[in-house]
Design a protein around this motif. Structure first.
Motif, PDB file in Angstrom:
ATOM      1  N   ASP A   1       9.434  12.090  -2.275  1.00  0.00           N
ATOM      2  CA  ASP A   1      10.459  11.312  -1.860  1.00  0.00           C
ATOM      3  C   ASP A   1       9.938  10.191  -1.145  1.00  0.00           C
ATOM      4  O   ASP A   1       8.924  10.397  -0.236  1.00  0.00           O
ATOM      5  N   ILE A   2      10.506   9.109  -1.281  1.00  0.00           N
ATOM      6  CA  ILE A   2      10.280   7.998  -0.478  1.00  0.00           C
ATOM      7  C   ILE A   2      10.954   7.346   0.613  1.00  0.00           C
ATOM      8  O   ILE A   2      11.901   6.666   0.708  1.00  0.00           O
ATOM      9  N   LYS A   3      10.923   8.077   1.700  1.00  0.00           N
ATOM     10  CA  LYS A   3      12.185   7.945   2.857  1.00  0.00           C
ATOM     11  C   LYS A   3      11.495   6.599   3.753  1.00  0.00           C
ATOM     12  O   LYS A   3      12.569   5.983   4.031  1.00  0.00           O
ATOM     13  N   PHE A   4      10.255   6.240   3.586  1.00  0.00           N
ATOM     14  CA  PHE A   4       9.904   5.347   4.625  1.00  0.00           C
ATOM     15  C   PHE A   4       9.235   4.347   3.770  1.00  0.00           C
ATOM     16  O   PHE A   4       8.411   4.732   2.751  1.00  0.00           O
ATOM     17  N   ALA A   5       9.314   2.991   4.357  1.00  0.00           N
ATOM     18  CA  ALA A   5       8.234   2.023   3.720  1.00  0.00           C
ATOM     19  C   ALA A   5       7.794   1.259   5.212  1.00  0.00           C
ATOM     20  O   ALA A   5       8.452   1.528   6.304  1.00  0.00           O
ATOM     21  N   MET A   6       6.756   0.382   5.125  1.00  0.00           N
ATOM     22  CA  MET A   6       6.522  -0.466   6.177  1.00  0.00           C
ATOM     23  C   MET A   6       6.147  -1.873   5.712  1.00  0.00           C
ATOM     24  O   MET A   6       5.584  -1.754   4.471  1.00  0.00           O
ATOM     25  N   ILE A   7       6.316  -2.828   6.478  1.00  0.00           N
ATOM     26  CA  ILE A   7       5.853  -4.276   6.052  1.00  0.00           C
ATOM     27  C   ILE A   7       4.880  -4.581   6.968  1.00  0.00           C
ATOM     28  O   ILE A   7       5.103  -4.394   8.311  1.00  0.00           O
ATOM     29  N   GLY A   8       3.810  -5.527   6.674  1.00  0.00           N
ATOM     30  CA  GLY A   8       2.913  -5.964   7.559  1.00  0.00           C
ATOM     31  C   GLY A   8       1.799  -7.120   6.966  1.00  0.00           C
ATOM     32  O   GLY A   8       2.000  -7.146   5.711  1.00  0.00           O
ATOM     33  N   LEU A   9       1.046  -7.418   7.895  1.00  0.00           N
ATOM     34  CA  LEU A   9       0.036  -8.239   7.285  1.00  0.00           C
ATOM     35  C   LEU A   9      -1.398  -7.580   7.410  1.00  0.00           C
ATOM     36  O   LEU A   9      -1.586  -6.845   8.409  1.00  0.00           O
ATOM     37  N   ARG A  10      -2.207  -7.784   6.542  1.00  0.00           N
ATOM     38  CA  ARG A  10      -3.472  -7.644   6.310  1.00  0.00           C
ATOM     39  C   ARG A  10      -4.362  -8.771   6.133  1.00  0.00           C
ATOM     40  O   ARG A  10      -4.130  -9.097   4.975  1.00  0.00           O
ATOM     41  N   ASP A  11      -5.324  -9.207   6.916  1.00  0.00           N
ATOM     42  CA  ASP A  11      -5.942 -10.458   6.613  1.00  0.00           C
ATOM     43  C   ASP A  11      -4.995 -11.352   6.344  1.00  0.00           C
ATOM     44  O   ASP A  11      -5.102 -12.262   5.452  1.00  0.00           O
ATOM     45  N   ASN A  12      -4.003 -11.444   7.083  1.00  0.00           N
ATOM     46  CA  ASN A  12      -2.728 -12.475   6.889  1.00  0.00           C
ATOM     47  C   ASN A  12      -2.311 -12.496   5.796  1.00  0.00           C
ATOM     48  O   ASN A  12      -1.658 -13.635   5.323  1.00  0.00           O
ATOM     49  N   GLU A  13      -2.248 -11.448   5.045  1.00  0.00           N
ATOM     50  CA  GLU A  13      -1.705 -11.395   3.742  1.00  0.00           C
ATOM     51  C   GLU A  13      -0.645 -10.405   3.747  1.00  0.00           C
ATOM     52  O   GLU A  13      -0.711  -9.145   4.404  1.00  0.00           O
ATOM     53  N   PRO A  14       0.748 -10.669   3.040  1.00  0.00           N
ATOM     54  CA  PRO A  14       1.847  -9.841   3.496  1.00  0.00           C
ATOM     55  C   PRO A  14       1.590  -8.580   2.476  1.00  0.00           C
ATOM     56  O   PRO A  14       1.330  -8.650   1.542  1.00  0.00           O
ATOM     57  N   TYR A  15       2.023  -7.335   2.896  1.00  0.00           N
ATOM     58  CA  TYR A  15       1.774  -6.153   1.999  1.00  0.00           C
ATOM     59  C   TYR A  15       3.124  -5.342   2.436  1.00  0.00           C
ATOM     60  O   TYR A  15       3.740  -5.335   3.670  1.00  0.00           O
ATOM     61  N   LEU A  16       3.371  -4.332   1.457  1.00  0.00           N
ATOM     62  CA  LEU A  16       4.554  -3.523   1.831  1.00  0.00           C
ATOM     63  C   LEU A  16       3.650  -1.910   1.549  1.00  0.00           C
ATOM     64  O   LEU A  16       2.818  -2.030   0.620  1.00  0.00           O
ATOM     65  N   ALA A  17       3.696  -1.017   2.634  1.00  0.00           N
ATOM     66  CA  ALA A  17       3.430   0.338   2.364  1.00  0.00           C
ATOM     67  C   ALA A  17       4.361   1.148   2.164  1.00  0.00           C
ATOM     68  O   ALA A  17       5.458   1.184   2.812  1.00  0.00           O
ATOM     69  N   LEU A  18       4.321   1.903   1.037  1.00  0.00           N
ATOM     70  CA  LEU A  18       5.271   3.042   0.947  1.00  0.00           C
ATOM     71  C   LEU A  18       4.742   4.293   1.175  1.00  0.00           C
ATOM     72  O   LEU A  18       3.552   4.598   0.693  1.00  0.00           O
ATOM     73  N   VAL A  19       5.480   5.456   1.948  1.00  0.00           N
ATOM     74  CA  VAL A  19       5.122   6.417   2.139  1.00  0.00           C
ATOM     75  C   VAL A  19       5.861   7.555   1.407  1.00  0.00           C
ATOM     76  O   VAL A  19       7.074   7.711   1.602  1.00  0.00           O
ATOM     77  N   ALA A  20       5.112   8.442   0.667  1.00  0.00           N
ATOM     78  CA  ALA A  20       5.825   9.497  -0.131  1.00  0.00           C
ATOM     79  C   ALA A  20       5.480  10.756   0.738  1.00  0.00           C
ATOM     80  O   ALA A  20       4.487  11.111   1.302  1.00  0.00           O
ATOM     81  N   GLU A  21       6.834  11.735   0.638  1.00  0.00           N
ATOM     82  CA  GLU A  21       6.696  13.004   1.371  1.00  0.00           C
ATOM     83  C   GLU A  21       6.988  13.977   0.537  1.00  0.00           C
ATOM     84  O   GLU A  21       7.777  13.856  -0.438  1.00  0.00           O
ATOM     85  N   ARG A  22       6.535  15.174   0.905  1.00  0.00           N
ATOM     86  CA  ARG A  22       6.866  16.269  -0.083  1.00  0.00           C
ATOM     87  C   ARG A  22       6.631  17.682   0.785  1.00  0.00           C
ATOM     88  O   ARG A  22       5.799  17.488   1.486  1.00  0.00           O
ATOM     89  N   VAL A  23       7.479  18.602   0.483  1.00  0.00           N
ATOM     90  CA  VAL A  23       7.079  20.038   1.191  1.00  0.00           C
ATOM     91  C   VAL A  23       6.517  20.696   0.185  1.00  0.00           C
ATOM     92  O   VAL A  23       6.901  20.896  -0.990  1.00  0.00           O
ATOM     93  N   VAL A  24       5.042  21.122   0.741  1.00  0.00           N
ATOM     94  CA  VAL A  24       4.417  21.844  -0.094  1.00  0.00           C
ATOM     95  C   VAL A  24       3.835  23.089   0.900  1.00  0.00           C
ATOM     96  O   VAL A  24       3.368  22.998   1.897  1.00  0.00           O
ATOM     97  N   GLU A  25       3.626  24.135  -0.140  1.00  0.00           N
ATOM     98  CA  GLU A  25       2.970  25.520   0.581  1.00  0.00           C
ATOM     99  C   GLU A  25       1.570  25.773   0.016  1.00  0.00           C
ATOM    100  O   GLU A  25       1.386  25.628  -1.329  1.00  0.00           O
ATOM    101  N   PRO A  26       0.449  25.685   0.694  1.00  0.00           N
ATOM    102  CA  PRO A  26      -0.917  25.857   0.039  1.00  0.00           C
ATOM    103  C   PRO A  26      -0.735  27.141  -0.554  1.00  0.00           C
ATOM    104  O   PRO A  26      -0.135  28.204  -0.613  1.00  0.00           O
ATOM    105  N   TYR A  27      -1.387  26.925  -2.133  1.00  0.00           N
ATOM    106  CA  TYR A  27      -1.525  28.200  -2.856  1.00  0.00           C
ATOM    107  C   TYR A  27      -2.474  29.275  -2.328  1.00  0.00           C
ATOM    108  O   TYR A  27      -3.168  29.212  -1.343  1.00  0.00           O
ATOM    109  N   GLN A  28      -2.450  30.619  -2.979  1.00  0.00           N
ATOM    110  CA  GLN A  28      -3.345  31.691  -2.924  1.00  0.00           C
ATOM    111  C   GLN A  28      -4.351  31.503  -3.523  1.00  0.00           C
ATOM    112  O   GLN A  28      -4.555  31.284  -4.680  1.00  0.00           O
ATOM    113  N   PRO A  29      -5.616  31.110  -2.858  1.00  0.00           N
ATOM    114  CA  PRO A  29      -6.801  30.934  -3.582  1.00  0.00           C
ATOM    115  C   PRO A  29      -7.386  31.849  -4.373  1.00  0.00           C
ATOM    116  O   PRO A  29      -7.112  33.155  -4.267  1.00  0.00           O
TER     117      PRO A  29
END
Ligand SMILES: [Zn+2]
Length: 384
Positions: A137-165
């Motif tokens: 799910d994408i609950k967060f985003a961010m906006i900002g500049l990198r090298d003076n160019e505008p960007y949008l960052a999207l953050v995906a989140e997920r609940v996950v349990e590591p599998y039994q190897p």
């Protein structure tokens, strides 16, 4: 366990007011330092994001965990509204970032320009659709500049349990980029596959050398006060293009390799062991007299590879751990190994012999055997 992944999307510059984004970033910086300042000429809805919407997320990615390289502290955190294809909605109704899966667009409300009801629409990246399909799910985003160019960052989140190897182990030995990454697939104590992965260095070196050469030329022009001429501008553009190609090349290589390794781990339900030997690699690079700019670049992308790798392993619930796996100590008798031509390591004490990049695989086996029989062998080489 909450796993997170992020993507950076370049925003259309002609539709963004860079100065406005700069001001929002300055306010965010203050918010990080616990100052709450309301500016009269900026939209209240956006300022509200900084001081109220995020108070509840102090432990989240935005304020808590290690910031990603491009999440400099001043990126502006934004909440999102998700509108799914069945019409259901999740998130804050007045959120400045709307992910509309019915029309496959992202709408940015009042974050690109300080104008009432100003909206920038972007097409939905494939990345977002894939992460949502995987249960993210994408609950967060961010906006900002990198090298003076505008960007949008999207953050995906997920609940996950590591599998039994399973009884598979995937060992990943990270060297500096010039020796690449070596991986080994081990099943029940037998190396069934082993491969050193090395990017096409000649191409990388050529691009690097060319960009250095042109930068020198540009420097000369600058000293003569000719950098603003047609020739100077052309040269600068060319340098920028070359660098971009170089970065893209290294980034794509790292991304593809991470993807393959993660798939491999998932396919075999392997336990992943990573040896992150950055310090030693740095020394090795220094000894090789590689130009410092190129050395930095190699190290940067090696670090990025590791970060990308653990992010994706975490996302897919692959259990992993970091282990120090020496390549200069004999995995049989722990005698110091001697390096022969062609990076072959030999033990003069017991006769063990293997390619240098394969020695860590033997160590991984030895350590996991030791773990099973509860022997603490680790202490025997920490003083090496
Ligand atoms: Zn030995």
């Amino acid at each position: 366990m909450i796993a997170r992944r992020a993507i950076l999307i370049e925003l259309p510059r002609d539709k963004c007011d860079v100065e406005y984004i700069k001001r929002l970033m300055a306010l965010t910086n203050l918010a990080y330092r616990d100052y709450e300042i309301w500016v009269s000429d900026l939209p209240r809805t956006i300022q509200h994001q900084l001081y109220h919407s995020f108070v509840n997320y102090m432990d989240s990615l935005v304020f808590g965990t290690d910031p990603k390289r491009w999440f400099a502290r001043t990126w502006v955190p934004l909440t999102t509204l998700r509108i799914f294809s069945d019409g259901s909605r999740r998130g804050d109704k007045g959120a400045p970032v709307v992910l509309d899966f019915r029309n496959n667009v992202i709408r940015l409300r009042q974050v690109c320009k300080n104008e009432p009801r100003y909206v920038v629409e972007l097409s939905m990246p494939e990345w977002v659709i894939e992460r949502v399909k995987e249960g993210g799910d994408i609950k967060f985003a961010m906006i900002g500049l990198r090298d003076n160019e505008p960007y949008l960052a999207l953050v995906a989140e997920r609940v996950v349990e590591p599998y039994q190897p399973s009884n598979y182990m995937l060992v990943i030995d990270v060297n500096a980029w010039n020796h690449g990454i070596a991986w080994g697939l081990i099943k029940d104590g037998i190396i069934i596959k082993w491969k050193p992965e090395i990017p096409n260095l000649r191409e990388v070196d050529n691009l690097y050398n060319l960009s250095v050469e042109l930068s020198r030329k540009y420097g000369k022009l600058k000293r003569l006060g000719l950098d603003k001429t047609e020739e100077g501008k052309r040269l600068r553009k060319k340098i920028r293009k070359l660098r971009k190609r170089l970065y893209t090349k290294l980034r794509d290589y790292a991304q593809k390799l991470v993807h393959r390794l993660v798939r491999k781990a998932l396919r075999h339900k392997a336990h992943v062991i990573i040896d992150n030997m950055i310090e030693e690699s740095r020394k090795e690079l220094l000894e090789k007299k590689i130009p410092s700019g190129l050395r930095k670049l190699y190290l940067m992308y090696t670090r990025r590879f590791v970060k990308l790798l653990i992010t994706q392993l975490g996302w897919y619930g692959v259990p992993y751990e970091f282990k120090r796996l020496p390549s200069t100590v004999c995995p049989v008798c722990q005698h110091k190994l001697t390096q022969e031509d062609g990076r072959v390591m030999v033990c003069t004490n017991c006769g063990f012999k293997a390619p240098r990049d394969m020695v860590p695989m033997y160590w991984a086996m030895k350590l996991s055997e030791a773990m099973k029989s509860n022997l603490n062998i680790k202490d025997s080489f920490t003083s090496e």
